[in-house]
Design an enzyme around this catalytic site. Sequence first.
Site, short mmCIF file in Angstrom:
data_model
loop_
_atom_site.label_atom_id
_atom_site.label_comp_id
_atom_site.label_asym_id
_atom_site.label_seq_id
_atom_site.Cartn_x
_atom_site.Cartn_y
_atom_site.Cartn_z
N SER A 146 0.87 -1.08 -0.03
CA SER A 146 -0.06 -0.03 0.01
C SER A 146 0.80 1.18 0.02
O SER A 146 2.03 1.31 0.40
CB SER A 146 -0.90 -0.23 1.25
OG SER A 146 -1.41 1.22 1.45
N TYR A 161 -1.13 -0.25 10.41
CA TYR A 161 -1.15 -0.60 8.92
C TYR A 161 -0.13 -0.16 8.27
O TYR A 161 0.66 -0.86 7.65
CB TYR A 161 -2.58 -0.05 8.19
CG TYR A 161 -2.71 -0.35 6.94
CD1 TYR A 161 -3.21 -1.63 6.46
CD2 TYR A 161 -2.38 0.33 5.99
CE1 TYR A 161 -3.68 -2.16 5.27
CE2 TYR A 161 -2.70 0.26 4.35
CZ TYR A 161 -3.37 -1.36 4.25
OH TYR A 161 -3.45 -1.56 2.96
P1 NAP Z 1 -10.64 -6.87 2.44
O1 NAP Z 1 -11.69 -6.57 1.61
O2 NAP Z 1 -10.83 -6.59 3.86
O3 NAP Z 1 -10.13 -8.43 2.31
C1 NAP Z 1 -9.20 -8.78 3.25
C2 NAP Z 1 -8.91 -10.27 2.94
O4 NAP Z 1 -8.00 -10.74 3.70
C3 NAP Z 1 -10.28 -11.12 3.57
O5 NAP Z 1 -10.42 -12.24 2.55
C4 NAP Z 1 -9.80 -11.59 4.65
O6 NAP Z 1 -10.36 -12.66 5.30
C5 NAP Z 1 -8.37 -11.92 4.65
N1 NAP Z 1 -7.62 -11.93 5.89
C6 NAP Z 1 -7.55 -11.12 6.77
N2 NAP Z 1 -6.73 -11.98 7.84
C7 NAP Z 1 -6.46 -12.98 7.49
C8 NAP Z 1 -5.63 -14.18 7.88
N3 NAP Z 1 -5.16 -13.96 8.95
N4 NAP Z 1 -5.49 -15.22 6.94
C9 NAP Z 1 -6.13 -15.42 5.81
N5 NAP Z 1 -6.98 -14.21 5.26
C10 NAP Z 1 -7.04 -13.20 5.79
O7 NAP Z 1 -9.29 -5.93 1.82
P2 NAP Z 1 -8.95 -5.60 0.27
O8 NAP Z 1 -9.34 -4.27 0.30
O9 NAP Z 1 -9.38 -6.64 -0.64
O10 NAP Z 1 -7.41 -5.88 0.54
C11 NAP Z 1 -6.43 -6.67 -0.07
C12 NAP Z 1 -5.14 -6.39 0.00
O11 NAP Z 1 -4.93 -4.88 -0.62
C13 NAP Z 1 -4.59 -5.99 1.39
O12 NAP Z 1 -3.27 -6.25 1.40
C14 NAP Z 1 -4.67 -4.40 1.52
O13 NAP Z 1 -3.67 -3.78 2.59
C15 NAP Z 1 -4.19 -4.01 0.21
N6 NAP Z 1 -4.77 -2.61 0.00
C16 NAP Z 1 -6.08 -2.18 -0.28
C17 NAP Z 1 -6.41 -0.95 -0.54
C18 NAP Z 1 -7.73 -0.59 -0.60
O14 NAP Z 1 -8.07 0.43 -0.86
N7 NAP Z 1 -8.77 -1.57 -0.49
C19 NAP Z 1 -5.43 -0.02 -0.74
C20 NAP Z 1 -4.37 -0.27 -0.62
C21 NAP Z 1 -3.97 -1.62 -0.37
P3 NAP Z 1 -12.03 -12.70 5.96
O15 NAP Z 1 -13.04 -12.74 5.11
O16 NAP Z 1 -11.81 -14.12 6.92
O17 NAP Z 1 -11.77 -11.61 6.94
#
Ligand code: NAP
Length: 237
Positions: A146, A161
């Site tokens: 990120s 984070y």
């Molecule tokens: P999200 O919608 O919150 O989804 C997170 C995923 O990670 C879910 O499937 C969650 O599973 C899983 N997870 C959390 N803890 C876990 C664990 N201990 N073991 C296995 N799975 C686990 O997040 P997202 O927005 O898709 O983000 C995906 C990636 O992109 C992350 O690395 C995030 O930091 C990065 N990112 C996102 C954004 C954004 O704007 N969305 C921006 C920059 C970077 P559960 O359903 O079981 O909770």
Amino acid sequence: MAVQPGPDPVAVVTGANRGIGREVARQLADRGHHVVLGSRDLAKGERAAARIDPGGTRVTAMRLDVADAASVAALAERVTRELGRVDVVVNNAAILYDTWARARSADLDEVRRALETNLFGAWQVTQALLPLLERSPHPRVVMVSSKGGSLAGMTGGTPAYSVSKAALNALTRLLAGELRSHRVLVNAVCPGWVATDMGGGGGRPVPEGAAGVVWAATLPDDGPTGGFFRDGKPVPW
Ligand code: NAP
């Protein structure tokens, strides 16, 4: 049920039951990968896999809690036994976008929790799958990072984070250097602000954010390693 191994490259995507991870799984399956869709809740993973691949031949849900060493070891053992190969690892799972917190007063237990998943999770998944990756003809590791982890851009806020993603970026550099001689390309990718549960409303569409991750997962052999990218373009550390 055991997976039927085929000739296709195998991609393991963590945290792939929703959000960016699920879309990365979809795009990699569309590009001909057999995808191991990691989910800490197997039922949710199976529902996500069925949405992507109703026939059940290209996407296999497997239980994976990246913060639990036994769960990581069990997945690596099953993938080794049933598929016998891993070509791509996408460390996508993450937690705790702590917009409410400040470094000066942060709850350090919360920071430790973020590190367990966002740093040590990615680290132990990569270590566990490395013996298979090193046997791949085109091995790729993607750390879904990120802008929040960019030292150059940090001015305060989201301490758990941001520190976890800065550490993940450091890990990216270390692994890229150590695995260069094994031809493993290791890169960090910021997907941008994406409209997921974590990102909230107003972000870019999920397929756009996922595309930059898939780009790094499918680099050609002369592609970069040890870089930090968004949409295929370098961003400052
Ligand atoms: P999200 O919608 O919150 O989804 C997170 C995923 O990670 C879910 O499937 C969650 O599973 C899983 N997870 C959390 N803890 C876990 C664990 N201990 N073991 C296995 N799975 C686990 O997040 P997202 O927005 O898709 O983000 C995906 C990636 O992109 C992350 O690395 C995030 O930091 C990065 N990112 C996102 C954004 C954004 O704007 N969305 C921006 C920059 C970077 P559960 O359903 O079981 O909770």
